[in-house]
Design an enzyme around this catalytic site. Structure first.
Site, PDB file in Angstrom:
ATOM      1  N   ILE A   1       0.404  -1.581  -0.460  1.00  0.00           N
ATOM      2  CA  ILE A   1       0.089   0.141   0.055  1.00  0.00           C
ATOM      3  C   ILE A   1       0.443   0.869   0.168  1.00  0.00           C
ATOM      4  O   ILE A   1       0.386   1.804  -0.798  1.00  0.00           O
ATOM      5  CB  ILE A   1      -1.010  -0.337   1.346  1.00  0.00           C
TER       6      ILE A   1
ATOM      7  N   SER B   1      -8.122  -2.084  10.265  1.00  0.00           N
ATOM      8  CA  SER B   1      -8.022  -3.051   9.447  1.00  0.00           C
ATOM      9  C   SER B   1      -9.239  -3.503   9.472  1.00  0.00           C
ATOM     10  O   SER B   1      -9.888  -3.023  10.544  1.00  0.00           O
ATOM     11  CB  SER B   1      -6.620  -4.078   9.505  1.00  0.00           C
TER      12      SER B   1
ATOM     13  N   TYR C   1      -2.699 -10.022  15.511  1.00  0.00           N
ATOM     14  CA  TYR C   1      -2.380  -9.068  14.288  1.00  0.00           C
ATOM     15  C   TYR C   1      -3.555  -8.000  14.289  1.00  0.00           C
ATOM     16  O   TYR C   1      -3.683  -7.153  14.673  1.00  0.00           O
ATOM     17  CB  TYR C   1      -2.622  -9.715  12.841  1.00  0.00           C
TER      18      TYR C   1
ATOM     19  N   LYS D   1      -3.864  -3.739  15.733  1.00  0.00           N
ATOM     20  CA  LYS D   1      -4.508  -2.964  14.645  1.00  0.00           C
ATOM     21  C   LYS D   1      -6.109  -2.409  16.512  1.00  0.00           C
ATOM     22  O   LYS D   1      -6.091  -0.575  16.275  1.00  0.00           O
ATOM     23  CB  LYS D   1      -5.260  -3.307  13.676  1.00  0.00           C
TER      24      LYS D   1
ATOM     25  N   LYS E   1       4.633  -9.910  -0.189  1.00  0.00           N
ATOM     26  CA  LYS E   1       4.131 -10.491   0.757  1.00  0.00           C
ATOM     27  C   LYS E   1       3.516 -12.529   0.951  1.00  0.00           C
ATOM     28  O   LYS E   1       3.399 -12.106   2.031  1.00  0.00           O
ATOM     29  CB  LYS E   1       2.542 -10.100   0.816  1.00  0.00           C
TER      30      LYS E   1
END
Length: 321
Positions: free
Chosen positions: A11, A117, A141, A145, A179
């Site tokens: 991104i 996210s 994860y 966030k 990724k």
């Protein structure tokens, strides 16, 4: 100067590329290139300097940027591996690092735009409206966030400069090669078709038929457009959903890729045990808050975006100058 953390990533590099196209080249890229081929994401970009993420953080803490003329910080850097189980590492990387940058920007009144996210909605059983009533976390994860979003909400009432968090839904598009297993389903299915002549999707689970799990797939170009719209228009601070507002099945994605190759089939495989109870079968951004802020830039259709992305991958898959 504009600072883009994660600027060599998926991104972040798309943000830098669009900034370049709009005439911005005084850009500081902050990242960790690692030992792979992530460096290739930088070859087609224009920027004045690169700093390793740890060196940059130390520079911030030592005051080396206190007198710098910084127009904005786009904080895209994070550990995005949803299979990472080291909680301390994830919180240090995604939470503490982000807090340091947030306070740096707040103290100097620098616009701070950061990546949140849609994983912060957990299973999605409570909906996808920004706020505690819908939020949850199925892995560390997502928790890292969510924890930062909640910290930002505490800071917003006293903030004297723009702070915008964008809850990215399922993003796909150029420059995501590095990724690996965390790359988008579009990228993975494209490569499966190219290598094998067919694609693999999960069998149904939790009441969903084979390949019928639904996600809000958003093209990275749209995501960049939303980021730059907030910054350029000094739009209201807050945490917003960033998706198309429309859910599509994995099967629909696969069929669009098969149509691009004009051949192929779908093979359904057993749902992995390791993902059971940790998987979002359905996501769809509620865009009411984004639209209320004034954003009316629209979004690519799934078919047009996937087709364009496949053509980009056909041509090599990296930005060029």
């Amino acid at each position: 100067m504009i600072i883009v953390t994660g600027g060599a990533g998926f991104i972040g590099s798309n943000i830098v590329k669009t900034l370049n196209e709009e005439g911005y080249e005084e850009i500081l890229i902050v990242d960790d290139l690692g030992t792979g081929e992530k460096f290739k994401n930088l070859i087609g970009l224009k920027y004045f300097d690169y700093r390793h993420k740890d060196d940059f953080l130390r520079d911030i803490e030592e005051g080396l940027y206190d007198g710098a003329n910084i127009d904005a910080v786009f904080h895209e850097g994070a550990c995005s591996d949803t299979m990472e189980y080291d909680c301390n590492f994830m919180m240090e990387t995604n939470y503490e690092y982000s807090k340091t940058l947030l306070h740096f920007c707040l103290d100097r009144r620098i616009p701070f735009l950061y990546a949140s996210s849609a994983s912060t909605y957990g299973s999605g059983k409570n909906g996808f409206i920004e706020g505690d009533q819908c939020e949850d976390a199925l892995n560390i994860y997502a928790f890292s966030k969510l924890a930062f979003d909640r910290y930002v909400r505490q800071m917003l009432p006293e903030a004297k400069s723009q702070v915008v968090g964008l809850k990215y839904f399922n993003v796909y598009g150029p420059q995501e090669h590095h990724k690996g297993k965390m790359a988008s389903i579009v990228y993975q299915l494209y490569n499966q078709m190219k290598s094998n002549g067919y694609v693999k999707l999960f069998k149904g689970i939790d009441g969903y038929a084979d390949g019928e799990q639904l996600r809000d797939f958003v093209y990275v170009k749209d995501l960049v457009k939303v980021n730059l719209w907030f910054w350029k228009n000094n739009a209201p601070s807050g945490i917003y959903n960033c998706g198309t507002g429309k859910a599509h099945t994995f099967k629909a994605v696969a069929e669009t890729i098969i149509a691009h190759f004009n051949k192929g089939r779908i093979e359904y495989i057993d749902f992995p045990e390791v993902l059971k109870g940790k998987y979002q079968n359905y996501t769809q951004a509620d865009l009411a808050k984004l639209e209320a802020a004034g954003y009316d830039g629209g979004f690519y259709s799934l078919e047009d975006a996937v087709r364009e992305y496949c053509e980009f991958l056909d041509a090599g898959g990296y930005f060029t100058r």
